[in-house]
Design an enzyme around this catalytic site. Structure first.
Site, mmCIF file in Angstrom:
data_model
loop_
_atom_site.group_PDB
_atom_site.id
_atom_site.type_symbol
_atom_site.label_atom_id
_atom_site.label_comp_id
_atom_site.label_asym_id
_atom_site.label_seq_id
_atom_site.Cartn_x
_atom_site.Cartn_y
_atom_site.Cartn_z
ATOM 1 C CG HIS A 171 -1.757 -1.262 1.288
ATOM 2 N ND1 HIS A 171 -1.351 -2.337 2.048
ATOM 3 C CD2 HIS A 171 -2.889 -1.645 0.653
ATOM 4 C CE1 HIS A 171 -2.224 -3.321 1.902
ATOM 5 N NE2 HIS A 171 -3.158 -2.937 1.067
ATOM 6 C CG MET A 207 -14.984 6.396 13.134
ATOM 7 S SD MET A 207 -15.892 6.302 11.589
ATOM 8 C CE MET A 207 -16.016 4.530 11.395
ATOM 9 C CB SER A 258 -16.063 18.232 13.398
ATOM 10 O OG SER A 258 -16.559 16.936 13.668
ATOM 11 C CG ASP A 259 -20.103 16.642 14.653
ATOM 12 O OD1 ASP A 259 -19.398 16.436 13.649
ATOM 13 O OD2 ASP A 259 -20.388 15.743 15.466
HETATM 14 N N1 HPA Z 1 -18.371 9.619 14.881
HETATM 15 C C1 HPA Z 1 -17.242 9.109 14.398
HETATM 16 N N2 HPA Z 1 -16.273 9.837 13.880
HETATM 17 C C2 HPA Z 1 -16.450 11.160 13.852
HETATM 18 C C3 HPA Z 1 -17.600 11.765 14.333
HETATM 19 C C4 HPA Z 1 -18.604 10.938 14.888
HETATM 20 O O1 HPA Z 1 -19.651 11.409 15.321
HETATM 21 N N3 HPA Z 1 -17.485 13.102 14.163
HETATM 22 C C5 HPA Z 1 -16.278 13.303 13.581
HETATM 23 N N4 HPA Z 1 -15.648 12.145 13.388
#
Ligand code: HPA
Length: 235
Positions: free
Chosen positions: A5, A180, A203-204
């Protein structure tokens, strides 16, 4: 010799690699941080870049999304290309009540629902933890910035797999964010006697969509996490 890879030669990578998930972000980071970045690998659109940052060698290469993808790149970099430390720079969803979109989370450890670290020591729940030298360098670089938090995250296998009970309980347990990749990176580094850290931008927020950031805000906050990641990488 090239690996399945990574189409590079030993010596093409610096000892320290910054690893975002997104290959386009890797190209932008290389452009921004490296003097005369050299494309050293380009398999499956995952570019690897090496150059100098303030006179020190540094590489950037994306992991792709998820622990299986990251594990391929991290393992090949650590075992075949002389890489000693990988610093993940990415995003996470906010979990804990005192974590807000825009915060930067330095992941001291990563819980996971993946079986990826189960094989490291059968019968033991392995703790996927950051390397202390990298963690302390990033924390030092953060100074007293109130937006920088240090704590555990959770690395899930499914982006669309969080039940309300799980996110509530993880938040109660002090988990700052959900992403993740970190747990696999920490497990691989421990197994191979290498160093790893994840520096994440929130990010949120999973409980509060009013906190969602504009693209411009995301980029500004991402710069903060990059600054800490570079400080750790070159420490
Ligand atoms: N879940 C998984 N990975 C992420 C998320 C989430 O809500 N937000 C940004 N990366």
């Amino acid at each position: 010799m090239a690996t399945p890879h990574i189409s590079a030669e030993p010596g093409d990578f610096a000892p320290a690699v910054l690893m975002p998930g997104d290959p386009k972000r890797a190209a932008r980071i290389a452009e921004q941080l490296l003097d005369e970045p050299r494309l050293v690998s380009d398999v499956r659109g995952i570019g690897g870049y090496t150059g100098l940052h303030q006179g020190k060698p540094l590489s950037v290469m994306a992991s792709g999304m998820g622990q299986p993808s990251l594990s391929i790149y991290a393992t090949e970099l650590f075992t075949q290309f002389g890489v000693e430390r990988i610093i993940r720079v990415g995003t996470a969803g906010g979990l804990a009540a005192d974590t807000r979109a825009g915060d930067v989370v330095i992941a001291i450890g990563a819980h996971t629902d993946s079986s990826i670290n189960e094989k490291l020591c059968p019968g033991i729940n392995f703790s996927a933890t950051a390397s202390w030298a990298l963690l302390s360098a990033a924390v030092k670089a953060a100074g007293d910035d109130p937006r920088v938090k240090v704590g555990p995250v959770v690395s899930r296998d499914l982006f669309y797999g969080n039940t309300p009970e799980q996110v509530k309980r993880l938040a109660e347990l002090g988990t700052l964010g959900v992403e993740m990749e970190a747990a696999a990176l920490y497990g691989i580094a421990a197994n191979l006697h290498k160093e790893a850290l994840a520096v994440l931008t929130i990010s949120d927020h999973l409980f509060d969509s009013s906190q969602d950031m504009s693209p411009a805000e995301r980029e500004t906050n991402f710069q903060k996490s990059l600054e800490l990641a570079v400080a750790a990488a070159l420490s």
